[in-house]
Motif scaffolding. Structure first.
Motif, PDB file in Angstrom:
ATOM      1  N   GLU A  36       1.619   6.965  -6.840  1.00  0.00           N
ATOM      2  CA  GLU A  36       0.611   7.916  -7.315  1.00  0.00           C
ATOM      3  C   GLU A  36       1.183   9.332  -7.329  1.00  0.00           C
ATOM      4  O   GLU A  36       1.047  10.068  -8.310  1.00  0.00           O
ATOM      5  N   TYR A  66       4.055  -3.917 -10.474  1.00  0.00           N
ATOM      6  CA  TYR A  66       4.044  -4.200  -9.045  1.00  0.00           C
ATOM      7  C   TYR A  66       2.863  -5.089  -8.665  1.00  0.00           C
ATOM      8  O   TYR A  66       2.911  -5.810  -7.682  1.00  0.00           O
ATOM      9  N   GLY A  67       1.803  -5.036  -9.469  1.00  0.00           N
ATOM     10  CA  GLY A  67       0.623  -5.851  -9.154  1.00  0.00           C
ATOM     11  C   GLY A  67       0.867  -7.326  -9.177  1.00  0.00           C
ATOM     12  O   GLY A  67       0.089  -8.061  -8.621  1.00  0.00           O
ATOM     13  N   ARG A  85       4.399   0.830 -11.399  1.00  0.00           N
ATOM     14  CA  ARG A  85       3.036   0.757 -10.854  1.00  0.00           C
ATOM     15  C   ARG A  85       2.267  -0.435 -11.429  1.00  0.00           C
ATOM     16  O   ARG A  85       1.578  -1.162 -10.712  1.00  0.00           O
ATOM     17  N   ARG A 128       0.829  -1.207   0.000  1.00  0.00           N
ATOM     18  CA  ARG A 128       0.000   0.000   0.000  1.00  0.00           C
ATOM     19  C   ARG A 128       0.863   1.255   0.000  1.00  0.00           C
ATOM     20  O   ARG A 128       0.608   2.215  -0.740  1.00  0.00           O
ATOM     21  N   ASP A 132      -5.466   0.207  -2.477  1.00  0.00           N
ATOM     22  CA  ASP A 132      -5.020   0.905  -3.667  1.00  0.00           C
ATOM     23  C   ASP A 132      -5.300   0.137  -4.951  1.00  0.00           C
ATOM     24  O   ASP A 132      -4.631   0.327  -5.948  1.00  0.00           O
ATOM     25  N   TYR A 177      -5.411   6.386 -15.084  1.00  0.00           N
ATOM     26  CA  TYR A 177      -5.567   5.220 -14.211  1.00  0.00           C
ATOM     27  C   TYR A 177      -6.774   4.375 -14.615  1.00  0.00           C
ATOM     28  O   TYR A 177      -6.686   3.144 -14.720  1.00  0.00           O
ATOM     29  N   SER A 231      -2.097  -3.615  -8.637  1.00  0.00           N
ATOM     30  CA  SER A 231      -0.733  -3.194  -8.908  1.00  0.00           C
ATOM     31  C   SER A 231       0.167  -4.365  -9.261  1.00  0.00           C
ATOM     32  O   SER A 231       1.145  -4.644  -8.606  1.00  0.00           O
ATOM     33  N   THR A 248      -2.939  -3.378 -15.458  1.00  0.00           N
ATOM     34  CA  THR A 248      -2.454  -4.068 -14.263  1.00  0.00           C
ATOM     35  C   THR A 248      -3.220  -5.361 -14.041  1.00  0.00           C
ATOM     36  O   THR A 248      -2.645  -6.393 -13.663  1.00  0.00           O
ATOM     37  N   LEU A 276       2.419   1.844  -3.423  1.00  0.00           N
ATOM     38  CA  LEU A 276       1.453   2.269  -4.431  1.00  0.00           C
ATOM     39  C   LEU A 276       1.028   3.720  -4.242  1.00  0.00           C
ATOM     40  O   LEU A 276       0.881   4.470  -5.214  1.00  0.00           O
TER      41      LEU A 276
END
Length: 315
Positions: free
Chosen positions: A26, A178-179, A175, A19, A193, A279, A196, A287, A22
Motif C-alpha cells: 500500500e 499476491y492474492g 499486489r 499482511r 488487508d 483499490y 491479494s 484480485t 500487503l
C-alpha cells in the motif's frame, strides 16, 4: 520495489507474513503515485507508433511498452521472474544469467497473469486522473496561451514519467497476484488487508480445502467469490488507505510536523479519492478475479483419491 525472501521464510503463507507484505505494498503504491503526479499525463507515451525513434529500432509498440520490455529484459537476466511473486508485463524475455534459485513449492502450477488488464486500466483511467494538476501547470505558465490539447497534456518528460509508470505497474501487479496465496486461508479467517491474489488464495484453500472443493469440482465462481469476500474487511482497508493517502498528501515542515491544510483546496500531493478508487474499483475486484481463477484450477491434474484425501474424506 518491495521483495520477499522466500529462501529464508519458514512459512511464506503465514497470514501475518502476508499482511505485512500487503500493508507495505500500500505504501509503495501510494508513494509511487505521488512521484508520478509530478509529471503531466503525456498521452503520447501510451500511443502505439507515436515515436519514430522506436520504429527505427524495429519496435512498433508504445513508449511505455518499450520501456517495460527493456526494463524487464534486464530484470529477467537477473532471474527476477523466477520468483513465485513476480509477473512480467512482456513476453519473450531472455533466460537468467544466474542459475535459478531453488524456491519452495508454494503455489499450485498455474499461468494466471492479469497484467494486460492492469496496464489497460492504469494508462487509460488512473494516469489521466492523478496527473491532472501537473497537466494543467504547463498551460497555466504559458504566456502565449494554449495552442492545442497536446500542448496542455505533454511536458516532454517521457523518460522520468515512464520510469515511475513501470514502478507503479510492478507494484500493482504484485499486489493483485499476491492474492493467489490468500485464496488458500480458512474462509472463516479474516485477513486484515482484504484480497491479494494467488498467495492469499493458496493460504485460504490450504487451511480449509473442504469448503472450496465442491465449488471447484462443479465450477461455481459466485460461490467461490462469496467464500473469499469479506465486506467489513474491505471497508476497513479502504478507510485505512484514505487515512494513509491523506497523511502522505500533506506537506511537512523542517521539524517533521504536518503543515495545516496543506492537503486542502487542490494543493494535496495526490488525489486521495483517486487512490481509494484505484483499490475499490480496480485492485480489489481484479484480485478477486485472480483468486477465483486460481481456485478453479487448484485441483487440475489430481486424481479423485487425492482430492478426497485433500477434502478430509479419506484417512
Amino acid at each position: 520495489m518491495l521483495s520477499q525472501n522466500f529462501m529464508l521464510e519458514r512459512d511464506p503463507l503465514s497470514l501475518d507474513r502476508i499482511r505485512s507484505i500487503l500493508v507495505r505494498l500500500e505504501d509503495t503504491i501510494i508513494f509511487d503515485l505521488i512521484e508520478r503526479v509530478q509529471f503531466a499525463h503525456n498521452p503520447r507515451m501510451y500511443t502505439l507508433g507515436a515515436f519514430p525513434e522506436l520504429k527505427d529500432l524495429g519496435f512498433d509498440g508504445s513508449w511505455l511498452d518499450w520501456f517495460l520490455k527493456e526494463t524487464e529484459t534486464f530484470h529477467a537476466k537477473a532471474r527476477r521472474y523466477t520468483s513465485p511473486d513476480e509477473y512480467p508485463f512482456t513476453s519473450d524475455l531472455p533466460a537468467p544469467v544466474l542459475k535459478p534459485l531453488d524456491f519452495p513449492k508454494i503455489l499450485y502450477p498455474n499461468d494466471i497473469n492479469v497484467n494486460p488488464t492492469i496496464l489497460a486500466f492504469y494508462t487509460r483511467d488512473i494516469v489521466p486522473r492523478i496527473t491532472r494538476p501537473a497537466t494543467l501547470t504547463p498551460s497555466a505558465s504559458n504566456s502565449n496561451g494554449i495552442v492545442d490539447d497536446d500542448e496542455c497534456e505533454d511536458d516532454g518528460n517521457y523518460g522520468s514519467a515512464a520510469t515511475i509508470d513501470v514502478e507503479v505497474l510492478q507494484a500493482i501487479s504484485k499486489r493483485v497476484h499476491y492474492g493467489i496465496s490468500l485464496a488458500l486461508c480458512s474462509p472463516h479467517e479474516k485477513l486484515a488487508d482484504g484480497h491479494s491474489g494467488k498467495f492469499v488464495s493458496e493460504s485460504k484453500f490450504s487451511a480449509d480445502p473442504a469448503a472450496f472443493i465442491p465449488h471447484i469440482l462443479k465450477p461455481n465462481r459466485q460461490a467461490l467469490e462469496a467464500l473469499i469476500t469479506k465486506p467489513e474487511v474491505e471497508r476497513k482497508l479502504l478507510l485505512r488507505l484514505r487515512k494513509k493517502a491523506s497523511t502522505y498528501a500533506q506537506e511537512f515542515n523542517p521539524d517533521g510536523d504536518a503543515i495545516a491544510n496543506s492537503n486542502m483546496n487542490g494543493t494535496a500531493k495526490i488525489d486521495v479519492d483517486g487512490v481509494v478508487e484505484l483499490y475499490e474499483n480496480y485492485i480489489i475486484p481484479l484480485t478477486k478475479e485472480v483468486e477465483v481463477d486460481y481456485l478453479l484450477h487448484r485441483l487440475d491434474g489430481m486424481t479423485e483419491e487425492e482430492i478426497d484425501r485433500l477434502a478430509g474424506h479419506c484417512a
